[in-house]
Design a protein around this motif. Structure first.
Motif, PDB file in Angstrom:
ATOM      1  N   VAL A  82     -18.142   4.658 -30.995  1.00 50.96           N
ATOM      2  CA  VAL A  82     -19.583   4.753 -31.273  1.00 50.96           C
ATOM      3  C   VAL A  82     -19.854   5.684 -32.445  1.00 50.96           C
ATOM      4  CG1 VAL A  82     -21.807   5.468 -30.338  1.00 50.96           C
ATOM      5  CG2 VAL A  82     -20.194   4.224 -28.899  1.00 50.96           C
ATOM      6  N   GLY A  83     -19.237   6.861 -32.420  1.00 48.15           N
ATOM      7  CA  GLY A  83     -19.511   7.853 -33.456  1.00 48.15           C
ATOM      8  C   GLY A  83     -19.200   7.346 -34.854  1.00 48.15           C
ATOM      9  N   THR A  84     -18.086   6.637 -34.998  1.00 45.85           N
ATOM     10  CA  THR A  84     -17.735   6.160 -36.345  1.00 45.85           C
ATOM     11  C   THR A  84     -18.657   5.010 -36.784  1.00 45.85           C
ATOM     12  OG1 THR A  84     -15.998   4.755 -35.404  1.00 45.85           O
ATOM     13  CG2 THR A  84     -15.318   6.903 -36.258  1.00 45.85           C
ATOM     14  N   ALA A  85     -19.063   4.158 -35.836  1.00 45.90           N
ATOM     15  CA  ALA A  85     -19.981   3.060 -36.204  1.00 45.90           C
ATOM     16  C   ALA A  85     -21.346   3.623 -36.615  1.00 45.90           C
ATOM     17  CB  ALA A  85     -20.134   2.080 -35.040  1.00 45.90           C
ATOM     18  N   VAL A  86     -21.805   4.625 -35.872  1.00 43.88           N
ATOM     19  CA  VAL A  86     -23.088   5.258 -36.224  1.00 43.88           C
ATOM     20  C   VAL A  86     -22.953   5.980 -37.561  1.00 43.88           C
ATOM     21  CG1 VAL A  86     -24.774   7.023 -35.554  1.00 43.88           C
ATOM     22  CG2 VAL A  86     -23.861   5.460 -33.830  1.00 43.88           C
ATOM     23  N   ALA A  87     -21.832   6.677 -37.757  1.00 43.85           N
ATOM     24  CA  ALA A  87     -21.628   7.426 -39.004  1.00 43.85           C
ATOM     25  C   ALA A  87     -21.632   6.486 -40.219  1.00 43.85           C
ATOM     26  CB  ALA A  87     -20.309   8.200 -38.936  1.00 43.85           C
ATOM     27  N   ARG A  88     -20.943   5.367 -40.113  1.00 41.09           N
ATOM     28  CA  ARG A  88     -20.926   4.413 -41.247  1.00 41.09           C
ATOM     29  C   ARG A  88     -22.325   3.868 -41.522  1.00 41.09           C
ATOM     30  NH1 ARG A  88     -16.010   2.768 -38.879  1.00 41.09           N
ATOM     31  NH2 ARG A  88     -17.124   1.198 -37.671  1.00 41.09           N
ATOM     32  N   SER A  89     -23.056   3.583 -40.468  1.00 41.54           N
ATOM     33  CA  SER A  89     -24.417   3.062 -40.651  1.00 41.54           C
ATOM     34  C   SER A  89     -25.297   4.097 -41.339  1.00 41.54           C
ATOM     35  CB  SER A  89     -25.026   2.681 -39.295  1.00 41.54           C
ATOM     36  OG  SER A  89     -24.235   1.719 -38.644  1.00 41.54           O
ATOM     37  N   LEU A  90     -25.158   5.349 -40.932  1.00 41.82           N
ATOM     38  CA  LEU A  90     -25.948   6.426 -41.548  1.00 41.82           C
ATOM     39  C   LEU A  90     -25.580   6.601 -43.015  1.00 41.82           C
ATOM     40  CD1 LEU A  90     -25.648   8.990 -38.618  1.00 41.82           C
ATOM     41  CD2 LEU A  90     -27.796   7.982 -39.427  1.00 41.82           C
ATOM     42  N   LEU A  91     -24.284   6.580 -43.300  1.00 44.05           N
ATOM     43  CA  LEU A  91     -23.841   6.736 -44.696  1.00 44.05           C
ATOM     44  C   LEU A  91     -24.394   5.596 -45.543  1.00 44.05           C
ATOM     45  CD1 LEU A  91     -20.166   7.759 -43.899  1.00 44.05           C
ATOM     46  CD2 LEU A  91     -21.759   9.156 -45.249  1.00 44.05           C
ATOM     47  N   ASP A  92     -24.324   4.388 -45.005  1.00 39.93           N
ATOM     48  CA  ASP A  92     -24.805   3.229 -45.746  1.00 39.93           C
ATOM     49  C   ASP A  92     -26.313   3.302 -45.970  1.00 39.93           C
ATOM     50  OD1 ASP A  92     -24.097   0.704 -46.969  1.00 39.93           O
ATOM     51  OD2 ASP A  92     -25.317  -0.226 -45.392  1.00 39.93           O
ATOM     52  N   ALA A  93     -27.006   4.009 -45.064  1.00 37.59           N
ATOM     53  CA  ALA A  93     -28.461   4.166 -45.194  1.00 37.59           C
ATOM     54  C   ALA A  93     -28.825   5.358 -46.077  1.00 37.59           C
ATOM     55  CB  ALA A  93     -29.094   4.321 -43.805  1.00 37.59           C
ATOM     56  N   GLY A  94     -27.824   6.002 -46.644  1.00 36.27           N
ATOM     57  CA  GLY A  94     -28.101   7.078 -47.603  1.00 36.27           C
ATOM     58  C   GLY A  94     -28.101   8.476 -47.022  1.00 36.27           C
ATOM     59  N   CYS A  95     -27.676   8.613 -45.782  1.00 36.96           N
ATOM     60  CA  CYS A  95     -27.636   9.942 -45.173  1.00 36.96           C
ATOM     61  C   CYS A  95     -26.328  10.653 -45.526  1.00 36.96           C
ATOM     62  CB  CYS A  95     -27.724   9.838 -43.641  1.00 36.96           C
ATOM     63  SG  CYS A  95     -29.215   9.066 -43.034  1.00 36.96           S
ATOM     64  N   ARG A  96     -26.411  11.985 -45.515  1.00 38.58           N
ATOM     65  CA  ARG A  96     -25.190  12.788 -45.550  1.00 38.58           C
ATOM     66  C   ARG A  96     -24.724  12.938 -44.107  1.00 38.58           C
ATOM     67  NH1 ARG A  96     -24.845  19.190 -47.220  1.00 38.58           N
ATOM     68  NH2 ARG A  96     -22.673  19.453 -46.629  1.00 38.58           N
ATOM     69  N   VAL A  97     -23.419  12.795 -43.882  1.00 36.54           N
ATOM     70  CA  VAL A  97     -22.923  12.821 -42.507  1.00 36.54           C
ATOM     71  C   VAL A  97     -21.790  13.831 -42.361  1.00 36.54           C
ATOM     72  CG1 VAL A  97     -21.764  11.486 -40.692  1.00 36.54           C
ATOM     73  CG2 VAL A  97     -23.557  10.408 -42.069  1.00 36.54           C
ATOM     74  N   SER A  98     -21.963  14.740 -41.409  1.00 36.66           N
ATOM     75  CA  SER A  98     -20.882  15.621 -40.988  1.00 36.66           C
ATOM     76  C   SER A  98     -20.364  15.085 -39.657  1.00 36.66           C
ATOM     77  CB  SER A  98     -21.373  17.056 -40.825  1.00 36.66           C
ATOM     78  OG  SER A  98     -21.760  17.573 -42.081  1.00 36.66           O
ATOM     79  N   LEU A  99     -19.049  15.088 -39.513  1.00 37.86           N
ATOM     80  CA  LEU A  99     -18.425  14.418 -38.366  1.00 37.86           C
ATOM     81  C   LEU A  99     -17.485  15.390 -37.667  1.00 37.86           C
ATOM     82  CD1 LEU A  99     -18.011  11.525 -37.051  1.00 37.86           C
ATOM     83  CD2 LEU A  99     -16.098  11.241 -38.642  1.00 37.86           C
ATOM     84  N   SER A 100     -17.530  15.407 -36.344  1.00 38.42           N
ATOM     85  CA  SER A 100     -16.582  16.259 -35.622  1.00 38.42           C
ATOM     86  C   SER A 100     -16.021  15.520 -34.422  1.00 38.42           C
ATOM     87  CB  SER A 100     -17.252  17.561 -35.168  1.00 38.42           C
ATOM     88  OG  SER A 100     -18.115  17.323 -34.081  1.00 38.42           O
ATOM     89  N   ALA A 101     -14.825  15.961 -34.029  1.00 38.88           N
ATOM     90  CA  ALA A 101     -14.225  15.505 -32.771  1.00 38.88           C
ATOM     91  C   ALA A 101     -13.941  16.761 -31.953  1.00 38.88           C
ATOM     92  CB  ALA A 101     -12.981  14.678 -33.054  1.00 38.88           C
ATOM     93  N   SER A 102     -12.989  16.676 -31.032  1.00 43.66           N
ATOM     94  CA  SER A 102     -12.812  17.831 -30.143  1.00 43.66           C
ATOM     95  C   SER A 102     -12.001  18.945 -30.774  1.00 43.66           C
ATOM     96  CB  SER A 102     -12.158  17.395 -28.833  1.00 43.66           C
ATOM     97  OG  SER A 102     -10.845  16.952 -29.066  1.00 43.66           O
ATOM     98  N   GLY A 103     -11.311  18.659 -31.851  1.00 47.09           N
ATOM     99  CA  GLY A 103     -10.391  19.659 -32.362  1.00 47.09           C
ATOM    100  C   GLY A 103     -10.531  19.947 -33.839  1.00 47.09           C
ATOM    101  N   ASP A 104      -9.388  20.275 -34.412  1.00 46.22           N
ATOM    102  CA  ASP A 104      -9.299  20.710 -35.800  1.00 46.22           C
ATOM    103  C   ASP A 104      -9.714  19.571 -36.750  1.00 46.22           C
ATOM    104  OD1 ASP A 104      -8.482  21.550 -38.314  1.00 46.22           O
ATOM    105  OD2 ASP A 104      -6.712  22.582 -37.531  1.00 46.22           O
ATOM    106  N   PRO A 105     -10.672  19.832 -37.633  1.00 49.07           N
ATOM    107  CA  PRO A 105     -11.109  18.766 -38.558  1.00 49.07           C
ATOM    108  C   PRO A 105      -9.980  18.296 -39.481  1.00 49.07           C
ATOM    109  CG  PRO A 105     -12.152  20.870 -39.095  1.00 49.07           C
ATOM    110  CD  PRO A 105     -11.466  21.056 -37.779  1.00 49.07           C
ATOM    111  N   ALA A 106      -8.954  19.113 -39.660  1.00 44.00           N
ATOM    112  CA  ALA A 106      -7.838  18.677 -40.501  1.00 44.00           C
ATOM    113  C   ALA A 106      -7.193  17.428 -39.903  1.00 44.00           C
ATOM    114  CB  ALA A 106      -6.816  19.805 -40.631  1.00 44.00           C
ATOM    115  N   GLN A 107      -7.223  17.354 -38.573  1.00 45.60           N
ATOM    116  CA  GLN A 107      -6.633  16.185 -37.909  1.00 45.60           C
ATOM    117  C   GLN A 107      -7.553  14.973 -37.978  1.00 45.60           C
ATOM    118  OE1 GLN A 107      -5.592  17.509 -33.988  1.00 45.60           O
ATOM    119  NE2 GLN A 107      -4.012  18.913 -34.752  1.00 45.60           N
ATOM    120  N   LEU A 108      -8.813  15.228 -38.315  1.00 42.55           N
ATOM    121  CA  LEU A 108      -9.791  14.140 -38.405  1.00 42.55           C
ATOM    122  C   LEU A 108      -9.889  13.612 -39.835  1.00 42.55           C
ATOM    123  CD1 LEU A 108     -12.037  12.708 -36.722  1.00 42.55           C
ATOM    124  CD2 LEU A 108     -13.541  14.644 -37.276  1.00 42.55           C
TER     125      LEU A 108
END
Ligand SMILES: NC(=O)c1ccc[n+]([C@@H]2O[C@H](COP(=O)([O-])OP(=O)(O)OC[C@H]3O[C@@H](n4cnc5c(N)ncnc54)[C@H](OP(=O)(O)O)[C@@H]3O)[C@@H](O)[C@H]2O)c1
Length: 235
Positions: free
Chosen positions: A34-60
């Protein structure tokens, strides 16, 4: 002599039609289906998107580069800081790991569903007759929780996007207790490519959840509106 221009009253927190910035910065917490589908939709709509999961962003970072190009992977605390809106898309049994203090004062979209095969038995959600978002609101008392995105499948969120006025445009419910928060999320839903269907309370939104008539049903705004039990707004 210069005349001072008439002062404009400050927007109240409950303003029904807040001015929504052109360039929204949205945090998506949860980088799964869900998070990645929403994130792509937001990016395509011109939003800036910050994304997180449970851990280190380097792994993301690699996943974000390939799956959500343009999204900025961060620790959750950094992802939500300074954003206009936060989307929660983590499994509900992991939600207790998200610090409520991080979301205080923020408009927070609950895109989640209680799904016992995945979430196990969580009494607060299992007993809920008012819908799971009322429980989420209790968990984050200082945030404005808005229920949206939960009743559509992650796989259809992007292909079902349509421009305003398109005859095949679908509706997405936007339910919340505070009109200003509902209006903000409604603007985002519209920009993404759906007709927002505002619902004025989190209570009684079980119709949007698994087992409810709106869940996975791919409804137009009028069809969705009919399920809310409220009269359609006058155009
Ligand atoms: N699947 C659907 O079509 C659909 C549709 C609507 C709503 N939903 C609901 O949306 C929610 C997410 O579902 P999903 O299918 O996207 O789940 P998913 O694919 O399993 O992804 C869950 C994501 O949440 C992250 N996460 C877990 N704990 C976290 C924490 N404490 N802080 C930040 N991120 C955390 C996970 O990161 P890690 O990998 O680091 O653990 C992962 O990126 C569920 O409540 C689900 O019922 C699902």
């Amino acid at each position: 002599m210069t005349t001072e221009p008439p002062s404009t009253p400050p927007a109240t927190p409950d303003s029904i039609t807040p001015s929504v910035p052109d360039h929204l910065h949205v945090a998506v917490v949860g980088a799964g289906r869900v998070g990645t589908a929403v994130a792509r939709s937001l990016l395509d709509a011109g939003c800036r998107v910050s994304l997180s999961a449970s851990g280190d962003p380097a792994q993301l970072a690699l996943l974000a580069e390939i799956v959500t190009p343009g999204a900025e992977p961060k620790w959750t605390r950094d992802a939500v800081a300074g954003t206009d809106l936060v989307i929660l898309a983590v499994p509900l049994h992991r939600l207790h790991q998200v610090d409520p203090a991080l979301l205080a004062g923020r408009v927070v979209v609950d895109a989640m569903n209680y799904w016992p095969p995945v979430d196990g038995d969580i009494p607060a959600f299992a007993a809920g007759t008012q819908g799971s978002s009322a429980v989420v609101q209790e968990m984050f008392p200082d945030a404005d929780v808005v229920k949206s995105f939960n009743h559509t499948g992650y796989h259809s969120l992007e292909p079902d996007r349509r421009p305003a006025g398109h005859p095949e445009r679908l509706g997405l419910a936007v339910a919340g207790n505070r009109p200003g928060a509902v209006a903000l999320v409604s603007a985002v839903v519209d920009r993404i490519g759906y007709d927002p269907v505002p619902v004025s309370s989190l209570a009684g939104t079980a119709f949007l959840e698994p087992g409810g008539p709106a869940f996975g049903a791919r409804l137009t705004a009028a069809q969705l509106q009919a399920l809310t039990g409220a009269p359609a707004p006058v155009a």
